[in-house]
Each structure stands twice: as C-alpha cells, then as structure tokens.
Design a protein around this motif. Sequence first.
Motif, PDB file in Angstrom:
ATOM      1  N   ALA A  44       0.938  -1.210   0.007  1.00 32.44           N
ATOM      2  CA  ALA A  44      -0.021  -0.020  -0.018  1.00 32.44           C
ATOM      3  C   ALA A  44       0.889   1.333  -0.108  1.00 32.44           C
ATOM      4  CB  ALA A  44      -0.988  -0.004   1.242  1.00 32.44           C
ATOM      5  N   LEU A  45       0.808   2.277  -0.866  1.00 28.43           N
ATOM      6  CA  LEU A  45       1.419   3.304  -0.717  1.00 28.43           C
ATOM      7  C   LEU A  45       0.492   4.733  -1.215  1.00 28.43           C
ATOM      8  CD1 LEU A  45       4.198   4.772  -1.622  1.00 28.43           C
ATOM      9  CD2 LEU A  45       3.724   4.283  -4.250  1.00 28.43           C
ATOM     10  N   LEU A  46       0.655   5.476  -0.268  1.00 29.46           N
ATOM     11  CA  LEU A  46      -0.110   6.970  -0.292  1.00 29.46           C
ATOM     12  C   LEU A  46       1.074   7.995  -0.378  1.00 29.46           C
ATOM     13  CD1 LEU A  46      -2.493   8.284   0.090  1.00 29.46           C
ATOM     14  CD2 LEU A  46      -2.183   8.248   2.645  1.00 29.46           C
ATOM     15  N   ALA A  47       0.820   8.787  -1.353  1.00 35.69           N
ATOM     16  CA  ALA A  47       1.778  10.062  -1.508  1.00 35.69           C
ATOM     17  C   ALA A  47       1.129  11.196  -1.327  1.00 35.69           C
ATOM     18  CB  ALA A  47       2.552   9.950  -2.869  1.00 35.69           C
ATOM     19  N   ALA A  48       1.544  12.447  -0.564  1.00 36.46           N
ATOM     20  CA  ALA A  48       0.724  13.467  -0.165  1.00 36.46           C
ATOM     21  C   ALA A  48       1.684  14.847  -0.949  1.00 36.46           C
ATOM     22  CB  ALA A  48       0.337  13.524   0.990  1.00 36.46           C
ATOM     23  N   ARG A  49       1.414  15.556  -1.717  1.00 41.35           N
ATOM     24  CA  ARG A  49       2.121  16.692  -2.126  1.00 41.35           C
ATOM     25  C   ARG A  49       1.453  17.874  -1.342  1.00 41.35           C
ATOM     26  NH1 ARG A  49       4.244  17.378  -6.673  1.00 41.35           N
ATOM     27  NH2 ARG A  49       5.366  15.450  -6.229  1.00 41.35           N
ATOM     28  N   PHE A  50       2.137  18.584  -0.688  1.00 37.54           N
ATOM     29  CA  PHE A  50       1.595  19.489   0.287  1.00 37.54           C
ATOM     30  C   PHE A  50       1.885  21.001  -0.358  1.00 37.54           C
ATOM     31  CE2 PHE A  50       3.699  17.010   3.875  1.00 37.54           C
ATOM     32  CZ  PHE A  50       2.580  16.208   4.132  1.00 37.54           C
ATOM     33  N   GLU A  51       0.937  21.586  -0.644  1.00 39.25           N
ATOM     34  CA  GLU A  51       0.785  22.786  -1.399  1.00 39.25           C
ATOM     35  C   GLU A  51       0.386  23.964  -0.310  1.00 39.25           C
ATOM     36  OE1 GLU A  51      -2.139  22.411  -4.674  1.00 39.25           O
ATOM     37  OE2 GLU A  51      -1.028  21.453  -5.858  1.00 39.25           O
ATOM     38  N   GLY A  52      -0.459  23.722   0.642  1.00 39.09           N
ATOM     39  CA  GLY A  52      -0.600  24.714   1.786  1.00 39.09           C
ATOM     40  C   GLY A  52      -1.603  25.848   1.378  1.00 39.09           C
ATOM     41  N   ILE A  53      -2.134  26.618   2.058  1.00 39.88           N
ATOM     42  CA  ILE A  53      -3.063  27.617   2.105  1.00 39.88           C
ATOM     43  C   ILE A  53      -2.205  29.073   2.289  1.00 39.88           C
ATOM     44  CG2 ILE A  53      -4.932  29.053   2.476  1.00 39.88           C
ATOM     45  CD1 ILE A  53      -6.445  26.486   2.962  1.00 39.88           C
ATOM     46  N   ALA A  54      -1.835  29.980   1.558  1.00 36.46           N
ATOM     47  CA  ALA A  54      -0.894  31.177   1.895  1.00 36.46           C
ATOM     48  C   ALA A  54      -1.857  31.936   2.963  1.00 36.46           C
ATOM     49  CB  ALA A  54      -1.025  32.225   0.560  1.00 36.46           C
ATOM     50  N   PRO A  55      -0.982  32.600   3.963  1.00 35.02           N
ATOM     51  CA  PRO A  55      -1.599  33.269   4.798  1.00 35.02           C
ATOM     52  C   PRO A  55      -2.334  34.673   4.667  1.00 35.02           C
ATOM     53  CG  PRO A  55       0.861  32.875   5.268  1.00 35.02           C
ATOM     54  CD  PRO A  55       0.503  32.520   4.045  1.00 35.02           C
ATOM     55  N   SER A  56      -2.361  35.072   3.213  1.00 32.23           N
ATOM     56  CA  SER A  56      -3.046  36.135   2.867  1.00 32.23           C
ATOM     57  C   SER A  56      -4.544  35.734   2.498  1.00 32.23           C
ATOM     58  CB  SER A  56      -2.414  36.871   1.515  1.00 32.23           C
ATOM     59  OG  SER A  56      -1.994  35.760   0.570  1.00 32.23           O
ATOM     60  N   ASP A  57      -4.667  34.299   2.303  1.00 32.98           N
ATOM     61  CA  ASP A  57      -5.973  33.799   2.127  1.00 32.98           C
ATOM     62  C   ASP A  57      -6.758  33.392   3.231  1.00 32.98           C
ATOM     63  OD1 ASP A  57      -5.576  34.378  -0.656  1.00 32.98           O
ATOM     64  OD2 ASP A  57      -4.673  32.358  -0.819  1.00 32.98           O
ATOM     65  N   VAL A  58      -6.173  33.738   4.385  1.00 34.05           N
ATOM     66  CA  VAL A  58      -6.861  33.293   5.594  1.00 34.05           C
ATOM     67  C   VAL A  58      -7.256  34.303   6.547  1.00 34.05           C
ATOM     68  CG1 VAL A  58      -6.473  31.778   7.834  1.00 34.05           C
ATOM     69  CG2 VAL A  58      -5.467  31.087   5.506  1.00 34.05           C
ATOM     70  N   ALA A  59      -8.369  34.453   7.350  1.00 28.52           N
ATOM     71  CA  ALA A  59      -8.787  35.516   8.259  1.00 28.52           C
ATOM     72  C   ALA A  59      -9.197  34.990   9.337  1.00 28.52           C
ATOM     73  CB  ALA A  59      -9.868  36.452   7.674  1.00 28.52           C
ATOM     74  N   TYR A  60      -8.755  35.116  10.709  1.00 28.46           N
ATOM     75  CA  TYR A  60      -9.144  34.370  11.609  1.00 28.46           C
ATOM     76  C   TYR A  60      -9.208  35.203  12.965  1.00 28.46           C
ATOM     77  CZ  TYR A  60      -8.748  30.035  14.707  1.00 28.46           C
ATOM     78  OH  TYR A  60      -9.012  29.117  15.627  1.00 28.46           O
ATOM     79  N   TRP A  61     -10.342  35.029  13.899  1.00 28.75           N
ATOM     80  CA  TRP A  61     -10.684  35.831  14.947  1.00 28.75           C
ATOM     81  C   TRP A  61     -11.264  34.970  16.016  1.00 28.75           C
ATOM     82  CZ3 TRP A  61     -12.952  36.904   9.740  1.00 28.75           C
ATOM     83  CH2 TRP A  61     -12.080  37.924   9.347  1.00 28.75           C
ATOM     84  N   PHE A  62     -10.832  35.196  17.188  1.00 29.71           N
ATOM     85  CA  PHE A  62     -11.847  34.719  18.410  1.00 29.71           C
ATOM     86  C   PHE A  62     -12.739  35.960  18.934  1.00 29.71           C
ATOM     87  CE2 PHE A  62      -7.820  32.229  18.382  1.00 29.71           C
ATOM     88  CZ  PHE A  62      -8.330  30.789  18.361  1.00 29.71           C
TER      89      PHE A  62
END
Length: 699
Positions: free
Chosen positions: A562-580
């Motif tokens: 069994a073989l599983l390959a994952a290519r990490f691309e990520g999400i740029a910080p400019s495309d994220v808005a986060y608040w508490f």
Amino acid sequence: MTEHPNSHGRQRTAPTRQAAVQQTAAPATGTAALGSEAAAAAARLPRQPDGRSDGPRDRGRPESGEPAHSSAGPGEGGREAASREGSGRAGEHAEPAAGTRPEPAAGRPGTPEPPVGAGAGMPSAGSTGGERLRFVGAATRRIARGIDLDEIVLGLCRATVPTFADAILVYLRDPLPVGDERPVGPVVLRLRRTDQLPEHVRGLGEAAGPEAPAERADPATDLAAVAAERCEVRIGGPLAEVLRGVRPVYGDSSAARAALPELLGEDHAVPDRQRTILAPLRGRRRVIGAAVFIRRADRPAFEGDDLLVAAQLATHTALGVDKAVLYGREVYIADELQRTMLPDSLPQPTGVRLASRYLPAAETARVGGDWYDAIPLPGNRVALVVGDVMGHSMTSAAIMGQLRTTAQTLAGLDLPPAEVLHHLDEQAQRLGSDRMATCLYAVYDPVAHRIVIANAGHPPPIMLHRGGRAEVLRVPPGAPIGVGGVDFEAVELDAPAGATLLLYTDGLVESRIRDVWTGIEQLRERLIETARLTGPNPPPLEPLCDEVLGMLGPGDRDDDIALLAARFEGIAPSDVAYWFLDPRPQTARQARRLARRALARWGLDELSDSVELLVSEVITNAVRYAERPISLRLLRTDVLRCEVGDDVPQLPRLRQARPSDEGGRGLYLVNRLARRWGATRLSTGKVVWFEMALPAHAR
C-alpha cells in the motif's frame, strides 16, 4: 523387419509382453492370459502378402522414449517376417519369431513421424487393461492440473484428441451453478470448446496413389466445425433422460440417437456404429454439461471398456469444473472484499494533492491486510493513514476493514493522532488476542504548514523536499496495534509547500533478499533520482508512484503493498482571516463587520450580503449556548469557506420551523444560500461551516 506404418507402436509382440510381465513377477496365469490376448488380437487382423497387419489406423501417440513396434506376432505373419530377416543376413542364425526385436520406425526412410499425442497408452482395438489404465491416469492428471474453467476443458480436449478420439465437443451449462444454489429457469447447454485431429495429421501414413480419394468427408470433422453453439434441454426430452442417467452411452444406442440431434442440431449426421460416445458431465450435485467423443470411419470403433474410460474422463472433468467455479467465486469474493475495504477514490482537499497505489502479494493471494486512507478534517486539514494487518487471508482483510472503519470514526471526532492509535489498539484487542497490526496516522494542516505524526510499529515515512532532498522522518516507532498497555507518542514537524510525503507498508521495502532498512535506503535513493529528472520542480505524483513501484525486482513481491503520496501545497496566509470572539450579544454585529472587511480586502464585495447574513445566523446560534470564546475563520481557496467553532458538542440539526416559532430558521437560510454546509464534532466542541462559490473573476 517390415513395420506396418499404421500401428504407431501401440501393438507389441506377444513374447515382448510376456517378458515385460515376467519381469514384474506377475503370476503365471496372468502372463499366459496376457500373451493369449495379444496373440488373439493380432490374429484377428487381416494380413497383407508381406506379412504386415492391415488393421485400422491407430491415432495415438507412442509412449515417451518407447520406439514403435511391429505388429507381427507368433502367427504366420511373424514367421514370414522372421524368415525374411534371417535370409537377409548372411552368416547369421535366424532367430525365431518369439525372440525378434522389432526396429523402431523413427528415422527410417519413407516412414512418417507419428502424431504427437498425450504421451500415454492409446486405448484402441486389442488394447489391454493396463494401457487403458495408463491413459486414464495421464489424462486425469492433465485435467486435474487446471485451476480455471478454460484450463480444465482444454486439458480434457488435449488429453483425448487424438489419443482416445478424433474429435471432441464439450458443452457446459450456461450459466454454471455455484455451490448449493439452485438454478432457476430452463437448462441451457452452450458449446464451450471443440477439438479435432489436425488436417496434416489425419492422412499421416496413408498410401498415396491413384486409388486414394482426394477428399474424404467424415462426420467427426463436420460435427466439430458446425455443431450447434447452444442447446436448451427440453424437460422430459431424450437429452434430459440421457443426462439424468449420468452413464455414457454409444451414439448408435436408441437413447443417444434421439438425444444427439437435440444437442448437436437436427441436420448434423453422427458417425455410424459405435464411433460416438455421449458422456454426461455430473459434478458434485447436478449435471453441468456433456461431452461427445467421436472417432473417424477409418479408425476402430469404441469398445465396451471405452465407456468406462469416457465415464472416468467425464467425472474428473465435471469435478474439475465444479472446483473451477468455486475457485472463481472465491476469487470474485476476494476481489470485491479487497476493493470495498480500500477507498474507491481519494479526496482532493484544498492545500494537498494525493495519489495512491495498491498491489496484492500475488495472483493467488488477492486479499491482504494492507490499507491506506485520506480523511478530510475541519479547517481544510486532512488525516493520512496507512496500516498493515498480519497475514494475507480473508480474516486479515476483514480485520483491516474493521480497523479502517474505526480509524475513520475516530478521525471524525478530530482526536489527536496519538489518541487515535490508542483507541485502535483497544479495538484490536477486542477483536482477539492475536490481532496485530502496524499503523501510521498523520494530520496535515495546510494553514499552519505543519504535520502531526504518530506511529504504531510502522516503517517511517519519507519526505521529498522541493530541491530534491529526501529524508527519513524521525518518528518514534511505537509498538504495534494489538499489543496493549503501551503509549503512543506524536511529533509535530514542518510541512513546507512543494514537499511530498510518502507513506508505505513494509512490502515495498522488505523482502527475502533485503531487510527493512536496506529497502528504506533504496527507496530514499530512488526518490532522489526521480527528483533529479524534474529539476527544481517536484515530480508529478502519479508518475512518482509508478517510479517507486519500479524499484521492485522479480523476488521483491513477498507481501502486498500500500502506497500513499501527499504533495503539500498549503494555503497562503493572505488567504486566511481568523478571529476569536467572546460570546456576547454584540458578537454577531462584530462578526458581520469583520467578515465584510475581509471580503473587501479580497475583492469579493458581491458576496458581502449573503456572507454577512449567514455569518450572523451561525454566530448567533453559537453565542446562545457557548461559554468560551468563539472562533471565526474565513478561507479563500477555490471557494470561500467560513468556519465557526464553539465549545458545545451538540450538533445543530436542520428542521422545518412552524409559523408560530420565533427561532429555528437560521440553518434553513444556510441550507438555501450556501453551496455546501456541515457540522463536525471536535474533542473541544464543534465546528459549523459553509461554503460559497467565488465569482467568475476571482476564480
């Protein structure tokens, strides 16, 4: 000594037979009976002036390593042959016929080579019981070697033509019943295979002259070429009666004369006299077909003992067909079990690309305990799982399926990787004391560009960086699942954009010719060589998986892979808005204002009204029950995703509000306006999310 070219070495002289019997210390009465039988068989054949037998042609093959012998016996033909041999040798004593050693026909000028047969004694006119027994033994061994249906039917045809018959037709039920199932509907026989003596062998050894016919029409040839492809057995008909009787019958019997036209077709003639045998094929519980053995007109007709030979061939073939059908069902069950235990397709969450491969250990071991999985988690995270249960049986596959289902359930609760392995260990112990497995569980967060990995006795993953560097990740090995009483440790590592994580089972790196760590090092070097081909860009995932499997040699397939390959691309910080946000009455208004500013920064003002309305409804529901700060996150990828988290584990349910109700319409609005929405329970509460399609200019 002159040899009859039509004998093909199947009729020996009586003294030769007597000598062979005496060497085996047989009783004297048996020896005398055997010699008298051979002498009587030779005496029944008409003689030519030169002392040769003029009997019908024997189509069988000579035994391996045994020369063809003359048919001259102790009668008049044998004395004439002995006198000619003695007169042709000057100064030598002429031996009597009883001591004559016939010369082999092979290699003599003008003598054609005998046809290649099954390599066993050919049952023909005058054949002894020993010859028939040797033929049946060789034929049944050839039939028994087959595993699938075609191999068994082919073994029957090749074993009987031309040794026992000049043509054969094999009919099988369509469809073939499996096991104890009772067929529904009429019995239909379909022609599965035909075989006959080749054209260049049929005339072998025949005299060529003006009196020889140019063409010779024979029913054996015609039937094999034009027999009916399909036959529906009439209830109570003659063919049904013959099949019900199970025993083979001659073609000229009253039962067969009525049954053969129904099977082969009304317009097809059957060879006269006893040159056709109709043999039902009965399996363990029912008749599954029929075989028709046919001999040509220039060959001796079948004898009484040939019915016993046909019965043996039919019985072994029918049992072999039953075995092949059951084997085919087991293969189908194994394939379906393995297919359903593994994911049909991998998800494609934002920020990571996935590819996978699975290879069974061998064709005869189609099921195994290796599995892989990719499970989407809240916040665009994804859980990567690969595991290996001991063994390659149905039990291993069933245990693998239970562990995979358990892992999916635990992942849905968003438990930490070490906690997931702990619960898997408990589940394996509940399944049995000997249920052992290895597993590696990882969670990738594309926003934080981090990955958390926990290991339970599995080979460590390998990360291929963008620049072509490959490293074996230092992950605590841990104990296998099912041991019990052990703790699992998780590590958090960087997962840079462009890197590729490779998860695999030990079948890829371990075999009889190399240990695990040698295989891991070879895998790492293979990844480096593949990365060099693409330069600074990472290699495509699908070709990369093929290259990894290409490192396997002929002796490297001891286990399934069994073989599983994952290519990490990520999400740029400019495309994220986060608040508490604190759970206060003013929180909904504050959330609308923050969402509006983020959309304006991304150029998505046309979504502002819809997003503000949905954010207000979801935040209001969280403020109503939450006691701790509420999280609000907006992500811009190929869609706009909004996530609201609180500390209340109860999931909201969509319901139809009554006209008198003051609430209960918030999720109804979310369901109507959002592209997708959902709610996921976490270890610290829950997350309610929805997605909105981006405008055309922002895609």
